[in-house]
Design a protein around this motif. Structure first.
Motif, PDB file in Angstrom:
ATOM      1  N   HIS A  80      46.686  45.650  43.921  1.00 17.17           N
ATOM      2  CA  HIS A  80      45.608  45.705  45.108  1.00 17.17           C
ATOM      3  C   HIS A  80      44.206  45.075  44.757  1.00 17.17           C
ATOM      4  CE1 HIS A  80      43.959  47.040  48.810  1.00 17.17           C
ATOM      5  NE2 HIS A  80      42.880  47.401  48.320  1.00 17.17           N
ATOM      6  N   ALA A  81      43.957  44.568  43.601  1.00 21.25           N
ATOM      7  CA  ALA A  81      42.943  44.310  42.783  1.00 21.25           C
ATOM      8  C   ALA A  81      42.573  42.914  43.719  1.00 21.25           C
ATOM      9  CB  ALA A  81      42.949  43.989  41.461  1.00 21.25           C
ATOM     10  N   GLY A 133      46.920  53.503  43.208  1.00 23.98           N
ATOM     11  CA  GLY A 133      46.005  52.342  42.725  1.00 23.98           C
ATOM     12  C   GLY A 133      44.945  52.552  41.542  1.00 23.98           C
ATOM     13  N   ARG A 134      44.274  51.767  41.442  1.00 23.28           N
ATOM     14  CA  ARG A 134      43.247  51.751  40.219  1.00 23.28           C
ATOM     15  C   ARG A 134      42.012  52.883  40.421  1.00 23.28           C
ATOM     16  NH1 ARG A 134      42.299  45.601  37.982  1.00 23.28           N
ATOM     17  NH2 ARG A 134      44.474  44.902  38.052  1.00 23.28           N
ATOM     18  N   GLY A 135      41.633  53.032  41.621  1.00 23.57           N
ATOM     19  CA  GLY A 135      40.682  53.911  41.981  1.00 23.57           C
ATOM     20  C   GLY A 135      39.154  53.049  41.940  1.00 23.57           C
ATOM     21  N   LEU A 136      38.975  52.175  41.109  1.00 25.93           N
ATOM     22  CA  LEU A 136      37.835  51.433  41.131  1.00 25.93           C
ATOM     23  C   LEU A 136      37.955  49.835  40.791  1.00 25.93           C
ATOM     24  CD1 LEU A 136      34.630  51.901  41.933  1.00 25.93           C
ATOM     25  CD2 LEU A 136      34.215  52.315  39.271  1.00 25.93           C
ATOM     26  N   TYR A 137      37.483  49.069  41.664  1.00 24.72           N
ATOM     27  CA  TYR A 137      37.604  47.650  41.611  1.00 24.72           C
ATOM     28  C   TYR A 137      36.631  46.750  41.373  1.00 24.72           C
ATOM     29  CZ  TYR A 137      42.193  49.079  43.403  1.00 24.72           C
ATOM     30  OH  TYR A 137      43.404  49.628  43.820  1.00 24.72           O
ATOM     31  N   SER A 138      36.536  46.004  40.288  1.00 23.90           N
ATOM     32  CA  SER A 138      35.444  45.175  40.017  1.00 23.90           C
ATOM     33  C   SER A 138      35.672  43.828  41.132  1.00 23.90           C
ATOM     34  CB  SER A 138      35.313  44.514  38.777  1.00 23.90           C
ATOM     35  OG  SER A 138      34.415  43.657  38.813  1.00 23.90           O
ATOM     36  N   LEU A 139      34.576  43.590  41.748  1.00 21.67           N
ATOM     37  CA  LEU A 139      34.762  42.340  42.641  1.00 21.67           C
ATOM     38  C   LEU A 139      34.333  41.027  41.937  1.00 21.67           C
ATOM     39  CD1 LEU A 139      33.246  43.870  46.042  1.00 21.67           C
ATOM     40  CD2 LEU A 139      35.702  43.883  45.411  1.00 21.67           C
ATOM     41  N   ALA A 140      34.156  41.279  40.729  1.00 21.61           N
ATOM     42  CA  ALA A 140      33.748  40.238  39.840  1.00 21.61           C
ATOM     43  C   ALA A 140      34.926  39.880  38.886  1.00 21.61           C
ATOM     44  CB  ALA A 140      32.495  40.356  38.918  1.00 21.61           C
ATOM     45  N   GLU A 186      40.909  38.748  39.640  1.00 23.56           N
ATOM     46  CA  GLU A 186      41.949  38.850  40.518  1.00 23.56           C
ATOM     47  C   GLU A 186      41.215  39.055  41.939  1.00 23.56           C
ATOM     48  OE1 GLU A 186      43.554  41.929  37.507  1.00 23.56           O
ATOM     49  OE2 GLU A 186      41.708  40.940  38.176  1.00 23.56           O
ATOM     50  N   ALA A 187      40.052  39.497  41.897  1.00 28.06           N
ATOM     51  CA  ALA A 187      39.232  39.606  43.152  1.00 28.06           C
ATOM     52  C   ALA A 187      38.505  38.087  43.535  1.00 28.06           C
ATOM     53  CB  ALA A 187      38.034  40.653  43.142  1.00 28.06           C
ATOM     54  N   ARG A 188      38.013  37.543  42.535  1.00 25.43           N
ATOM     55  CA  ARG A 188      37.610  36.143  42.739  1.00 25.43           C
ATOM     56  C   ARG A 188      38.593  35.012  43.298  1.00 25.43           C
ATOM     57  NH1 ARG A 188      35.395  36.535  37.644  1.00 25.43           N
ATOM     58  NH2 ARG A 188      36.889  34.800  36.917  1.00 25.43           N
TER      59      ARG A 188
END
Length: 280
Positions: free
Chosen positions: A6-7, A44-51, A54-56
């Motif tokens: 999901h990242a 899922g992971r619980g907390l996702y870095s938008l940096a 994967e997110a980028r």
């Protein structure tokens, strides 16, 4: 098949829809002191870095939570959206939107001493990330099949039960599996509040979930669908759906008010519809 991560999609419009509904349901449940068991079947992971890399790559958060974040000062006075965005702000490092929390975080925020939280995640990599997230002492991570774990854990150890079912639907049969699991669970816990997310795709496979629940005799199912465009206007996911079994009283009205402010931020073609799929 365990390829979905999901990242790549964290903070997109579907996450906004799903977690706003979840936040509203939990807010209603917490008005009573009676203990609650929360079960998240696909944590899922619980907390996702938008940096993150994967997110980028897809940057889907820019057209989802990013649009609400930009309007957060204007939305601060909104009774539901304002509270939701204030909670989201607590997980950021500053004023910049750099992280997006998944359902484990949203569920853990309202956890009281008398409550329980069970987080299932089958993907080994995603569970590894979840294992490094800080959680309250009464939250438990389980590396395993969440649908099977839900049924095995019934009846719940508390008077009330709230379940979030949010699969990736990589396999076509998952729609039917979710419906079958929910029907079995409701036979053991008929007062449970169960939330189910599903994607709206041109193939329309979500109908198997909707029909399975209705044809199985389940009552009191409220449906919320947020669409960015029509099913024939794109090749990917054009909308997000949520089903709530035994919705708390007042949920429909509160979400309708919030969606009236949220929908215009997501684009001219965005629409929301809330209605009973199966009445009481």
């Amino acid at each position: 098949m365990l390829s979905y991560q999901h990242a790549y999609h964290a903070g997109n419009f579907a996450d906004v829809h799903k977690h706003l509904v979840l936040f509203t349901v939990v807010e209603h449940l917490l008005r009573k002191k009676t203990a609650i068991t929360y079960i998240d079947t696909h944590a899922g992971r619980g907390l996702y870095s938008l940096a993150s890399e994967e997110a980028r790559k897809l940057q889907e958060h820019r057209e989802g939570i990013g649009r609400l974040w930009q309007a957060r000062q204007r939305l601060a006075g909104e009774p539901l959206l304002g509270d939701w965005l204030a909670a989201l702000a607590r997980v950021q490092h500053g004023r910049v939107l750099d992280r997006y929390p998944g359902s484990p975080w949203w569920l853990s925020q309202g956890l009281r001493a008398q409550d329980r939280l069970r987080l299932f995640e089958l993907h080994p990599g995603e569970h590894g990330h979840l294992a490094h997230q800080a959680l309250p002492a009464n939250a438990r991570r389980i590396h395993g099949d969440g649908l099977a774990g839900l049924l095995q854990g019934l009846p719940a150890p508390t008077p009330r039960l709230c379940v979030l079912i949010d699969p990736s639907y990589e396999r076509k049969v998952e729609y039917g599996e979710v419906a079958e699991t929910v029907l079995k669970a409701m036979r053991k816990a008929r007062h449970a509040v169960i939330l189910m997310w599903y994607p709206l795709l041109p193939a329309g496979r979500h109908q198997a979930l909707l029909d399975g629940l209705r044809d199985g005799g389940l009552r009191k199912i409220w449906r919320s669908e947020l669409t960015l465009c029509g099913p024939g206007e794109g090749h990917g996911m054009y909308g997000s759906g949520m089903l709530v079994v035994n919705p708390p009283w007042g949920l429909e009205e509160r979400l309708a008010d919030a969606m009236a402010s949220l929908v215009p931020l997501l684009g001219d073609g965005c629409r929301h519809q809330g209605s009973w799929w199966v009445p009481e």
